[in-house]
Design an enzyme around this catalytic site. Structure first.
Site: not given
Ligand code: ZN
Length: 174
Positions: A46, A51, A96-97, A138-139, A142
């Site tokens: 995701g 991000q 998380c990236l 989660h996204e 963000h």
């Molecule tokens: Zn994340």
């Protein structure tokens, strides 16, 4: 396709509340494609716009049916919002990236109902009670400047504290 650069923990853009999207044009579709490309390149499941440094309410996610379903098709969701979530919860190890090398168990609702616009501006709804629903929560977090590490207990937090510090001071290294 525009190459997007990942932003890492400590970058203030990850703490911003993103703006709603009201124009559904080719530019948006191209950006969504670039986000999906970036997510795949980084082997993520995701990705949210902040991000990659963009403060607009768009996320992309793999529509996973199982936790190892990494070949699942990707979906772009515009202005995603949580319509309802169950009081029943489950715990799963998240990463998380934007926070490489850190993972920790996070409690989230089991069943979630999400409303969003697709790339044509049409309103759609998703209900899920497993990994896909978790990715979406989660996204969506963000888009409001919330990161999964914000949910950790102080004991859990102390375990990842030095790593977080390292990422925020050395983000140019990634
Ligand atoms: Zn994340």
């Amino acid at each position: 396709m525009k190459e997007l650069k990942l932003r890492y923990y400590g970058d203030p853009v990850l703490r911003e509340v993103c703006d709603p999207i009201d124009t559904f044009d080719d530019e948006l579709r191209e950006f969504a494609e670039s986000m999906i490309e970036t997510m795949r390149r980084e082997q993520g499941i995701g990705l949210a716009a902040p991000q990659v440094g963009v403060t607009s309410r768009i996320i992309v996610a793999l529509q996973m049916k199982d936790t190892d379903d990494v070949d699942a098709p990707a979906l772009a969701l515009i202005n995603p919002r949580v319509v309802s979530k169950s009081s029943e919860t489950w715990v799963f190890e998240e990463g998380c990236l934007s926070i490489p090398g850190v993972s920790a168990p996070v409690v989230r609702s089991r069943e979630v109902e999400i409303e969003y616009e697709d790339l044509d501006g049409e309103t759609k709804r998703i209900t899920d009670d497993f990994i896909f629903g978790r990715i979406l929560l989660h996204e969506i977090d963000h888009l409001d400047g919330v990161l999964f590490v914000d949910y950790l207990s102080s004991a859990q937090r102390s375990l990842v504290k030095s790593r977080l510090k390292k990422i925020s001071h050395a983000k140019h290294l990634f």
